[in-house]
Write a protein that holds these residues in place. Structure first.
Motif, mmCIF file in Angstrom:
data_model
loop_
_atom_site.group_PDB
_atom_site.id
_atom_site.type_symbol
_atom_site.label_atom_id
_atom_site.label_comp_id
_atom_site.label_asym_id
_atom_site.label_seq_id
_atom_site.Cartn_x
_atom_site.Cartn_y
_atom_site.Cartn_z
ATOM 1 N N ILE A 90 0.839 -1.201 0.000
ATOM 2 C CA ILE A 90 0.000 0.000 0.000
ATOM 3 C C ILE A 90 0.872 1.249 0.000
ATOM 4 C CG2 ILE A 90 -1.720 1.302 1.326
ATOM 5 C CD1 ILE A 90 -2.751 -1.419 2.350
ATOM 6 N N PHE A 91 1.952 1.225 0.773
ATOM 7 C CA PHE A 91 2.886 2.355 0.829
ATOM 8 C C PHE A 91 3.499 2.629 -0.543
ATOM 9 C CE2 PHE A 91 7.382 3.591 1.261
ATOM 10 C CZ PHE A 91 7.228 4.840 1.844
ATOM 11 N N LEU A 92 3.945 1.568 -1.239
ATOM 12 C CA LEU A 92 4.536 1.751 -2.563
ATOM 13 C C LEU A 92 3.532 2.343 -3.544
ATOM 14 C CD1 LEU A 92 6.624 -1.531 -3.065
ATOM 15 C CD2 LEU A 92 7.491 0.756 -2.572
ATOM 16 N N GLY A 93 2.293 1.854 -3.462
ATOM 17 C CA GLY A 93 1.273 2.336 -4.387
ATOM 18 C C GLY A 93 0.901 3.787 -4.156
ATOM 19 N N ILE A 94 0.802 4.197 -2.869
ATOM 20 C CA ILE A 94 0.363 5.555 -2.546
ATOM 21 C C ILE A 94 1.514 6.552 -2.591
ATOM 22 C CG2 ILE A 94 -0.638 7.011 -0.742
ATOM 23 C CD1 ILE A 94 -2.263 4.599 0.163
ATOM 24 N N TYR B 172 3.589 3.395 -7.617
ATOM 25 C CA TYR B 172 3.966 2.169 -8.303
ATOM 26 C C TYR B 172 2.719 1.301 -8.489
ATOM 27 C CZ TYR B 172 8.966 3.082 -7.446
ATOM 28 O OH TYR B 172 10.224 3.623 -7.411
ATOM 29 N N GLU B 173 2.173 1.300 -9.676
ATOM 30 C CA GLU B 173 0.993 0.483 -9.997
ATOM 31 C C GLU B 173 -0.041 0.519 -8.863
ATOM 32 O OE1 GLU B 173 0.108 -1.039 -12.655
ATOM 33 O OE2 GLU B 173 1.915 -0.955 -13.883
ATOM 34 N N PRO B 174 -0.528 1.707 -8.470
ATOM 35 C CA PRO B 174 -1.452 1.769 -7.323
ATOM 36 C C PRO B 174 -2.754 1.017 -7.546
ATOM 37 C CG PRO B 174 -1.380 3.864 -8.508
ATOM 38 C CD PRO B 174 -0.277 3.026 -9.070
ATOM 39 N N LEU B 175 -3.207 0.936 -8.805
ATOM 40 C CA LEU B 175 -4.458 0.227 -9.072
ATOM 41 C C LEU B 175 -4.343 -1.259 -8.778
ATOM 42 C CD1 LEU B 175 -5.565 1.922 -12.429
ATOM 43 C CD2 LEU B 175 -6.175 2.533 -10.091
ATOM 44 N N LEU B 176 -3.121 -1.767 -8.722
ATOM 45 C CA LEU B 176 -2.898 -3.172 -8.407
ATOM 46 C C LEU B 176 -2.400 -3.359 -6.979
ATOM 47 C CD1 LEU B 176 -1.145 -4.276 -11.722
ATOM 48 C CD2 LEU B 176 -3.465 -4.833 -11.001
ATOM 49 N N LEU B 177 -1.387 -2.577 -6.596
ATOM 50 C CA LEU B 177 -0.741 -2.804 -5.300
ATOM 51 C C LEU B 177 -1.644 -2.453 -4.120
ATOM 52 C CD1 LEU B 177 3.012 -1.813 -5.721
ATOM 53 C CD2 LEU B 177 1.865 -3.994 -6.074
ATOM 54 N N VAL B 178 -2.473 -1.435 -4.254
ATOM 55 C CA VAL B 178 -3.353 -1.076 -3.127
ATOM 56 C C VAL B 178 -4.383 -2.182 -2.863
ATOM 57 C CG1 VAL B 178 -5.082 0.565 -2.290
ATOM 58 C CG2 VAL B 178 -2.980 1.413 -3.358
ATOM 59 N N ILE C 115 1.742 -12.537 -6.748
ATOM 60 C CA ILE C 115 2.379 -11.443 -6.009
ATOM 61 C C ILE C 115 3.725 -11.098 -6.634
ATOM 62 C CG2 ILE C 115 3.340 -10.738 -3.793
ATOM 63 C CD1 ILE C 115 0.312 -10.829 -3.844
ATOM 64 N N ALA C 116 4.490 -12.120 -7.028
ATOM 65 C CA ALA C 116 5.789 -11.869 -7.666
ATOM 66 C C ALA C 116 5.603 -11.132 -8.991
ATOM 67 C CB ALA C 116 6.526 -13.186 -7.893
ATOM 68 N N ALA C 117 4.653 -11.579 -9.817
ATOM 69 C CA ALA C 117 4.438 -10.951 -11.125
ATOM 70 C C ALA C 117 4.035 -9.494 -10.977
ATOM 71 C CB ALA C 117 3.370 -11.726 -11.898
ATOM 72 N N TYR C 118 3.073 -9.223 -10.092
ATOM 73 C CA TYR C 118 2.614 -7.841 -9.933
ATOM 74 C C TYR C 118 3.669 -6.975 -9.243
ATOM 75 C CZ TYR C 118 -2.120 -8.764 -11.573
ATOM 76 O OH TYR C 118 -3.210 -9.068 -12.357
ATOM 77 N N SER C 119 4.454 -7.563 -8.365
ATOM 78 C CA SER C 119 5.515 -6.802 -7.700
ATOM 79 C C SER C 119 6.543 -6.316 -8.716
ATOM 80 C CB SER C 119 6.207 -7.659 -6.642
ATOM 81 O OG SER C 119 5.310 -8.034 -5.627
ATOM 82 N N TYR C 120 6.972 -7.215 -9.593
ATOM 83 C CA TYR C 120 7.980 -6.820 -10.582
ATOM 84 C C TYR C 120 7.397 -5.899 -11.644
ATOM 85 C CZ TYR C 120 10.798 -10.311 -8.252
ATOM 86 O OH TYR C 120 11.492 -11.020 -7.292
ATOM 87 N N MET C 121 6.108 -6.037 -11.941
ATOM 88 C CA MET C 121 5.472 -5.077 -12.835
ATOM 89 C C MET C 121 5.507 -3.677 -12.230
ATOM 90 S SD MET C 121 2.106 -7.157 -14.165
ATOM 91 C CE MET C 121 1.357 -5.662 -14.829
ATOM 92 N N ALA C 122 5.230 -3.606 -10.926
ATOM 93 C CA ALA C 122 5.231 -2.307 -10.256
ATOM 94 C C ALA C 122 6.629 -1.712 -10.165
ATOM 95 C CB ALA C 122 4.633 -2.448 -8.857
ATOM 96 N N LEU C 123 7.645 -2.574 -10.119
ATOM 97 C CA LEU C 123 9.021 -2.103 -9.946
ATOM 98 C C LEU C 123 9.765 -1.948 -11.271
ATOM 99 C CD1 LEU C 123 10.031 -4.222 -6.813
ATOM 100 C CD2 LEU C 123 9.438 -1.800 -6.898
#
Length: 431
Positions: A70-74, A78-84, A222-230
Motif C-alpha cells: 500500500i505504501f509503494l502504491g500511494i 507504483y501500480e497503485p491500481l494493483l498494489l493497493v 504477487i511476484a508478477a505484480y511486484s515486478y510489474m510495479a518495480l
C-alpha cells in the motif's frame, strides 16, 4: 396470656425472617458465584476468538508486507491500481483466526469437521472465497484482457511490424526461468507457471498458474505484480549496462499513418493467427483482440467504453483483493515462495536483457536511416505501458529531444501478445 402470645408471635416472625433471609443470602451468593464464573468463561471465550489471542509473528510479517505494498502504491505511485487492492487483500487474508480462504480453504474446513471442531453445516467458505472463484476458474484474466484490448492502440505496431520481433525476443525470460525452476526441483507444471513471471504480465501469470499450479498461485501472482510495479526501478540499470550511450541517442523515423481499414483488420487477423498457433491461449488472445475490435470498429463505442473503464476497474478490484487475500502466512511464507521470487526477478531481468540485445542484433542488418534505438527492446516485456514509459524517460536522459514512447509501444503491445502465446504453448505441453 396476651403478652405471652405476643412475644411468641414476635419470636416466630423473627425466626421466619431469619430463615428467609438466610436462604436468600445463600441463593444470592450462589447465583453471584455462578454469574462470575460464567462471565469469566465468556470473556475467556471471547479473547480466544480474537485475532490478538491467535496472533503469530508470521501473520505480522505478512500484514507488514501488505502495508508495504500500500505504501509503494500511494507514496511512489507504483501500480497503485494493483498494489493497493493486493495490499489490502494481504492484510485481510492474514487476520489471525479469520475464516479459511484461498486454495486450501475447503481442505482446511473439512479437516475441522473431521476433528469435530465445527459442524459440517458450518463448513461454508467466506464471501472472499466465492469471489476467488473467478481466479481459480480463470474468469478474471480474460476480462482484464478484454479491457486491455479496448484501450490499446496497435497503430505503432501496424506501422512497423518488424518491432513485433522484439516482443517475441523478450519472452526468452519465460523459457529461461522454466529451465531454472526445473533445475531447482519444481515439477514441469510448476516450472511452467513460475516461468510466465518473466513476461511481466499479471493476468497471464494468474491464468496459467490456475491451470498448472494452483497451490503456487498466490506467490506467482504477487511476484508478477511486484515486478510489474518495480519496472521503473529494475529496468533502467539494465538498459544503461547493455546499451552504450551513443546508441541510446539514435533517433528513429516517425511511424507512418495507419488507415482505419488496417486498424479494423489487425485484430481479426491477429485473432486468427495467434489462436491457431496457440489454441490454449484463446481465452486471453480472443478477448484481447475482441476488445480492440470494439475500439477500432467505430460502431461499438459504448461496449468499448464499458470494457476499458467500468468492467476492467471492477475486475481489477476483485482480482487484486482476492489474490492478496489468498496469501495466508502458513501457505505463502515457504522456501518455495522465496525461490519463486528469486526466479521471478531473474526472469524479468533476462527478459529485459533479451529485448535489448536483440534490438542491437537487428541493427546489424538495418540501414543507417532505419536503425532502431535499442532502448525500445526493453519494452518487449508486457508491462503496458510502464515499460514504454521507462524507455521514453531513458531516451530523454540521453537526448532531451529524442521521444521514443510511440516506438516503444510497438514491442510493448507485442509483448502482451507474445506472453499470452507463450502461456498457451506451455499450457499445451504441460497440462
Amino acid at each position: 396470656m396476651r403478652k405471652a402470645i405476643t412475644i411468641f408471635a414476635m419470636l416466630a416472625v423473627v425466626f421466619c425472617l431469619q430463615i428467609f433471609f438466610g436462604i436468600s443470602a445463600s441463593a444470592i451468593q450462589t447465583t453471584s458465584a455462578e454469574a462470575a464464573d460464567g462471565t469469566l468463561n465468556g470473556l475467556q471465550t471471547l479473547w480466544n476468538s480474537t485475532g490478538f489471542a491467535n496472533l503469530e509473528y508470521l501473520n505480522l510479517l505478512m500484514i507488514g508486507i501488505g502495508l508495504f505494498f500500500i505504501f509503494l502504491g500511494i507514496k511512489y505511485d507504483y501500480e497503485p491500481l494493483l498494489l493497493v487492492p493486493i495490499g489490502v487483500g494481504i492484510i485481510l487474508g492474514n487476520v489471525p483466526g479469520a475464516q479459511a480462504f484461498g486454495v486450501y480453504a475447503q481442505e482446511y474446513l473439512q479437516s475441522l469437521v473431521a476433528q469435530g471442531e465445527i459442524k459440517a453445516s458450518d463448513a461454508v467458505p467466506s464471501v472472499l472465497e466465492y469471489l476467488y472463484f473467478g481466479v481459480t476458474r480463470g474468469i478474471y484474466p480474460p476480462l482484464i484482457f478484454l479491457g486491455i484490448g479496448a484501450m490499446t492502440d496497435f497503430s505503432s505496431l501496424i506501422s512497423n511490424p518488424k518491432l513485433m520481433i522484439l516482443g517475441a525476443a523478450a519472452q526468452v525470460g519465460i523459457f529461461a526461468t522454466f529451465l531454472g525452476a526445473s533445475a531447482l526441483g519444481f515439477t514441469p507444471q510448476e516450472a511452467g507457471a513460475i516461468g510466465i513471471i518473466g513476461g511481466a504480465d499479471g493476468p497471464t501469470a494468474i491464468f496459467l498458474s490456475s491451470k498448472l499450479a494452483p497451490q503456487l498461485m498466490g506467490a506467482i501472482a504477487i511476484a508478477a505484480y511486484s515486478y510489474m510495479a518495480l519496472v521503473p526501478v529494475i529496468q533502467p540499470p539494465i538498459m544503461r549496462l547493455i546499451i552504450p550511450k551513443r546508441e541510446r541517442t539514435i533517433k528513429m523515423r516517425p511511424p507512418r499513418a495507419v488507415s482505419k481499414l488496417e486498424k479494423v483488420l489487425f485484430p481479426l487477423i491477429g485473432m486468427l493467427l495467434t489462436t491457431f498457433i496457440a489454441p490454449s491461449a484463446l481465452p486471453l488472445l480472443g478477448m484481447l483482440f475482441f476488445g480492440n475490435l470494439l475500439k477500432e470498429s467505430g460502431v461499438t463505442e459504448r461496449l468499448a467504453d464499458t470494457a476499458r473503464n467500468s468492467l476492467i476497474n471492477i475486475v481489477t478490484i476483485l482480482l487484486g483483493l482476492t489474490v492478496g487475500a489468498s496469501t495466508q502466512a502458513n501457505v505463502f511464507l515457504t522456501s518455495d515462495s522465496l525461490k519463486i521470487f528469486a526466479l521471478g526477478a531473474l526472469s524479468f531481468m533476462v527478459a529485459t536483457a533479451g529485448g535489448l540485445l536483440f534490438a542491437r542484433f537487428m541493427n546489424l542488418f538495418l540501414k543507417k536511416e532505419n536503425k532502431l534505438n535499442p532502448l525500445i527492446g526493453a519494452a518487449g516485456v508486457s508491462a503496458v505501458p510502464d515499460s514504454a514509459r521507462v524507455v521514453q524517460m531513458e531516451g530523454l536522459k540521453s537526448d532531451p529531444n529524442n521521444h521514443l514512447l510511440m516506438h516503444a509501444m510497438a514491442p510493448n503491445v507485442s509483448g502482451v501478445i507474445g506472453s499470452a502465446v507463450a502461456a498457451g504453448i506451455l499450457l499445451s505441453f504441460l497440462l
